[in-house]
Design a protein around this motif. Structure first.
Motif, PDB file in Angstrom:
ATOM      1  N   MET A 259       8.356 127.975  12.264  1.00 24.15           N
ATOM      2  CA  MET A 259       7.270 128.353  11.526  1.00 24.15           C
ATOM      3  C   MET A 259       6.232 129.134  12.211  1.00 24.15           C
ATOM      4  O   MET A 259       5.957 128.739  13.222  1.00 24.15           O
ATOM      5  CB  MET A 259       6.725 127.270  10.784  1.00 24.15           C
ATOM      6  N   LEU A 260       5.637 129.973  11.584  1.00 24.44           N
ATOM      7  CA  LEU A 260       4.674 130.823  12.198  1.00 24.44           C
ATOM      8  C   LEU A 260       3.248 129.915  12.266  1.00 24.44           C
ATOM      9  O   LEU A 260       3.114 129.337  10.977  1.00 24.44           O
ATOM     10  CB  LEU A 260       4.495 132.475  11.827  1.00 24.44           C
ATOM     11  N   LYS A 261       2.525 129.987  12.940  1.00 26.27           N
ATOM     12  CA  LYS A 261       1.393 129.084  12.743  1.00 26.27           C
ATOM     13  C   LYS A 261      -0.036 129.966  12.355  1.00 26.27           C
ATOM     14  O   LYS A 261      -0.184 131.078  13.046  1.00 26.27           O
ATOM     15  CB  LYS A 261       0.786 128.418  14.349  1.00 26.27           C
ATOM     16  N   VAL A 262      -0.586 129.306  11.388  1.00 26.46           N
ATOM     17  CA  VAL A 262      -1.860 130.262  11.029  1.00 26.46           C
ATOM     18  C   VAL A 262      -3.122 129.595  11.125  1.00 26.46           C
ATOM     19  O   VAL A 262      -3.126 128.050  10.829  1.00 26.46           O
ATOM     20  CB  VAL A 262      -1.692 130.384   9.416  1.00 26.46           C
ATOM     21  N   MET A 263      -4.186 129.966  11.372  1.00 28.04           N
ATOM     22  CA  MET A 263      -5.442 129.305  11.281  1.00 28.04           C
ATOM     23  C   MET A 263      -6.381 129.984  10.171  1.00 28.04           C
ATOM     24  O   MET A 263      -6.217 131.131  10.351  1.00 28.04           O
ATOM     25  CB  MET A 263      -6.215 129.343  12.704  1.00 28.04           C
TER      26      MET A 263
ATOM     27  N   GLU B 152     -17.514 129.468   4.275  1.00 26.36           N
ATOM     28  CA  GLU B 152     -17.573 129.141   2.979  1.00 26.36           C
ATOM     29  C   GLU B 152     -16.462 127.986   2.621  1.00 26.36           C
ATOM     30  O   GLU B 152     -15.475 128.427   2.530  1.00 26.36           O
ATOM     31  CB  GLU B 152     -17.617 130.358   1.939  1.00 26.36           C
ATOM     32  N   LEU B 153     -16.854 126.693   2.414  1.00 23.56           N
ATOM     33  CA  LEU B 153     -16.000 125.542   2.146  1.00 23.56           C
ATOM     34  C   LEU B 153     -14.940 125.945   1.031  1.00 23.56           C
ATOM     35  O   LEU B 153     -13.919 125.673   1.314  1.00 23.56           O
ATOM     36  CB  LEU B 153     -16.798 124.379   1.990  1.00 23.56           C
TER      37      LEU B 153
ATOM     38  N   VAL C 114      -2.227 125.442  10.670  1.00 21.33           N
ATOM     39  CA  VAL C 114      -2.037 124.421  11.915  1.00 21.33           C
ATOM     40  C   VAL C 114      -3.782 123.960  12.161  1.00 21.33           C
ATOM     41  O   VAL C 114      -3.925 122.851  12.917  1.00 21.33           O
ATOM     42  CB  VAL C 114      -1.579 124.748  13.134  1.00 21.33           C
ATOM     43  N   GLY C 115      -4.751 124.707  11.589  1.00 30.38           N
ATOM     44  CA  GLY C 115      -6.031 124.410  12.023  1.00 30.38           C
ATOM     45  C   GLY C 115      -6.927 125.166  11.079  1.00 30.38           C
ATOM     46  O   GLY C 115      -6.766 126.492  10.489  1.00 30.38           O
ATOM     47  N   GLU C 116      -8.170 124.816  10.807  1.00 26.61           N
ATOM     48  CA  GLU C 116      -9.312 125.595  10.141  1.00 26.61           C
ATOM     49  C   GLU C 116     -10.451 125.120  10.743  1.00 26.61           C
ATOM     50  O   GLU C 116     -10.661 123.718  11.315  1.00 26.61           O
ATOM     51  CB  GLU C 116      -9.141 125.039   8.597  1.00 26.61           C
ATOM     52  N   CYS C 117     -11.564 125.843  10.505  1.00 29.20           N
ATOM     53  CA  CYS C 117     -13.048 125.619  10.744  1.00 29.20           C
ATOM     54  C   CYS C 117     -13.875 126.369  10.193  1.00 29.20           C
ATOM     55  O   CYS C 117     -13.558 127.371   9.436  1.00 29.20           O
ATOM     56  CB  CYS C 117     -13.110 125.450  12.421  1.00 29.20           C
ATOM     57  N   ALA C 118     -15.315 126.303  10.365  1.00 27.82           N
ATOM     58  CA  ALA C 118     -16.233 126.850   9.619  1.00 27.82           C
ATOM     59  C   ALA C 118     -17.045 128.037  10.319  1.00 27.82           C
ATOM     60  O   ALA C 118     -17.882 128.443   9.656  1.00 27.82           O
ATOM     61  CB  ALA C 118     -17.066 125.997   9.066  1.00 27.82           C
ATOM     62  N   ASP C 119     -16.765 127.858  11.861  1.00 28.08           N
ATOM     63  CA  ASP C 119     -17.628 129.019  12.568  1.00 28.08           C
ATOM     64  C   ASP C 119     -16.905 129.594  13.729  1.00 28.08           C
ATOM     65  O   ASP C 119     -15.856 129.312  14.017  1.00 28.08           O
ATOM     66  CB  ASP C 119     -18.788 128.258  13.023  1.00 28.08           C
ATOM     67  N   GLY C 120     -17.436 130.723  14.017  1.00 24.39           N
ATOM     68  CA  GLY C 120     -16.672 131.593  15.111  1.00 24.39           C
ATOM     69  C   GLY C 120     -16.653 130.903  16.400  1.00 24.39           C
ATOM     70  O   GLY C 120     -15.569 130.995  17.145  1.00 24.39           O
ATOM     71  N   ARG C 121     -17.621 130.222  16.866  1.00 23.17           N
ATOM     72  CA  ARG C 121     -17.503 129.584  18.239  1.00 23.17           C
ATOM     73  C   ARG C 121     -16.310 128.412  18.278  1.00 23.17           C
ATOM     74  O   ARG C 121     -15.653 128.177  19.165  1.00 23.17           O
ATOM     75  CB  ARG C 121     -18.710 128.753  18.530  1.00 23.17           C
ATOM     76  N   GLU C 122     -16.405 127.524  17.359  1.00 26.45           N
ATOM     77  CA  GLU C 122     -15.385 126.518  17.299  1.00 26.45           C
ATOM     78  C   GLU C 122     -14.001 127.158  17.082  1.00 26.45           C
ATOM     79  O   GLU C 122     -12.818 126.620  17.490  1.00 26.45           O
ATOM     80  CB  GLU C 122     -15.715 125.558  15.897  1.00 26.45           C
ATOM     81  N   GLY C 123     -13.971 128.389  16.056  1.00 22.08           N
ATOM     82  CA  GLY C 123     -12.746 129.057  15.800  1.00 22.08           C
ATOM     83  C   GLY C 123     -12.348 129.484  16.979  1.00 22.08           C
ATOM     84  O   GLY C 123     -10.875 129.215  17.561  1.00 22.08           O
TER      85      GLY C 123
ATOM     86  N   VAL D 150      -6.527 134.227   9.765  1.00 15.15           N
ATOM     87  CA  VAL D 150      -7.394 134.632   8.626  1.00 15.15           C
ATOM     88  C   VAL D 150      -8.872 134.152   9.091  1.00 15.15           C
ATOM     89  O   VAL D 150      -9.153 132.972   9.065  1.00 15.15           O
ATOM     90  CB  VAL D 150      -6.680 134.012   7.567  1.00 15.15           C
ATOM     91  N   THR D 151      -9.753 135.064   8.942  1.00 11.49           N
ATOM     92  CA  THR D 151     -11.373 134.948   9.241  1.00 11.49           C
ATOM     93  C   THR D 151     -12.220 135.834   8.645  1.00 11.49           C
ATOM     94  O   THR D 151     -11.751 136.975   8.240  1.00 11.49           O
ATOM     95  CB  THR D 151     -11.298 134.788  10.870  1.00 11.49           C
ATOM     96  N   ASP D 152     -13.343 135.135   8.164  1.00 11.11           N
ATOM     97  CA  ASP D 152     -14.410 136.046   7.795  1.00 11.11           C
ATOM     98  C   ASP D 152     -14.964 136.802   8.824  1.00 11.11           C
ATOM     99  O   ASP D 152     -14.810 136.282   9.992  1.00 11.11           O
ATOM    100  CB  ASP D 152     -15.295 134.926   7.016  1.00 11.11           C
ATOM    101  N   ILE D 153     -15.809 137.623   8.548  1.00 11.14           N
ATOM    102  CA  ILE D 153     -16.410 138.616   9.437  1.00 11.14           C
ATOM    103  C   ILE D 153     -17.788 137.948   9.933  1.00 11.14           C
ATOM    104  O   ILE D 153     -18.128 137.733  11.231  1.00 11.14           O
ATOM    105  CB  ILE D 153     -16.664 140.031   8.915  1.00 11.14           C
ATOM    106  N   ARG D 154     -18.522 137.727   8.918  1.00 10.35           N
ATOM    107  CA  ARG D 154     -19.809 137.012   9.091  1.00 10.35           C
ATOM    108  C   ARG D 154     -19.749 135.331   9.073  1.00 10.35           C
ATOM    109  O   ARG D 154     -19.385 134.961   7.952  1.00 10.35           O
ATOM    110  CB  ARG D 154     -20.684 137.533   8.174  1.00 10.35           C
ATOM    111  N   MET D 155     -20.099 135.049  10.069  1.00  3.97           N
ATOM    112  CA  MET D 155     -19.727 133.367  10.292  1.00  3.97           C
ATOM    113  C   MET D 155     -20.924 133.040  11.385  1.00  3.97           C
ATOM    114  O   MET D 155     -21.505 133.812  12.176  1.00  3.97           O
ATOM    115  CB  MET D 155     -18.747 132.842  10.635  1.00  3.97           C
TER     116      MET D 155
END
Length: 262
Positions: free
Chosen positions: A1-5, A10-11, A31-40, A53-58
């Motif tokens: 399986m391909l791994k996606v984050m 926005e919760l 395989v993972g999720e988070c709410a900010d770019g540094r942790e990402g 898959v990521t937002d631009i403004r975080m």
């Protein structure tokens, strides 16, 4: 399986992407999720996802800054989520090599089209890498790995057999020992296999799989919440609701309401 984050501050949007997108259709798993770019950025280095898959403004880092920071150490395809006001940033992301961007509110067909494009790009790279490895090493066995990338299935037969068991018995109460005995392997080996191949423990994987199935069932308003709980192996609907909220940030009823609004 391909791994996606999935990285989105926005919760509700993040949980909606994780739990309602038919990832397995594309041969993918989150395989993972988070709410900010540094942790990402830290999680990307750790988990080595194929697609982000990521937002631009975080908070922390913008999506573009995050991509620039990890690009030298991880070969990952990026898909950006953006609003109309950030369109110029989305264009900059494309110039930097992102697969594309999705405008908010997210359209399912648009999301699926760009996921197909990103997954195809990843598999093309993997085919090329495997072909080069085959040419350099002269090991024919590598063709088996190539086949596993093509059909989106894990390349370990024991792991795939364990996942098949989970799929077939999702409404039942089973343990790691039950599956290990079924496969005639040790519990410790199967436990290590799940952690090394999926980044989840066995229990985390089973819980994630059950709740992903529950999210799919909750999109049908004709199925009552307690029936959903029973179908995914939780006869206690209160416990199911508590667990569902812990993992998704929403109760089953809230999740269903959000889905119906979308």
């Amino acid at each position: 399986m391909l791994k996606v984050m999935v990285i989105e501050d926005e919760l509700t949007l993040r949980k909606g992407l994780v739990w309602t997108t038919p990832w397995d259709t594309f041969g993918c798993e989150v395989v993972g999720e988070c709410a900010d770019g540094r942790e990402g950025a830290e999680l990307i280095r750790k988990l080595q996802p194929d697609i982000v898959v990521t937002d631009i403004r975080m908070p922390g880092l913008t999506g573009i800054e995050m991509m620039q920071e990890v690009r030298t150490v991880v070969d990952t395809e990026f898909i950006f989520i953006t609003g109309y006001s950030d369109f110029k940033y989305a264009k900059a992301a494309i110039d930097l090599g992102a697969q594309g961007f999705i405008l908010k509110p997210i359209d399912d067909e648009e999301l699926e089209a760009i996921l197909l494009k990103a997954a195809d790009a990843v598999r093309r790279k993997k085919r090329y890498d495997l072909a080069m490895a085959t040419q350099a090493s002269g090991i024919p066995e590598l063709y088996g790995r190539l086949a596993s990338y093509e059909n989106g299935r894990p390349n370990d037969r024991y792991l795939q057999a364990a996942i098949d068991y989970i799929n077939c018995h999702i409404e039942r109460n089973f343990s790691l020992k039950d599956i290990a005995d079924h496969l005639y392997i040790s519990e410790s080996y199967l436990s290590k296999l799940f952690k090394s191949k999926t980044s989840y423990t066995f229990l985390e994987y089973c819980t994630h799989h059950r709740l992903k199935k529950a999210a799919d069932l909750l999109t049908d308003p004709a199925i009552k919440v307690y029936e959903v709980a029973e179908r995914v192996g939780y006869p206690d609907s209160r416990y199911f609701s508590t667990l569902f909220k812990k993992w998704t940030g929403l109760t089953p009823t809230e999740f269903r309401s959000y889905y119906m609004q979308e």
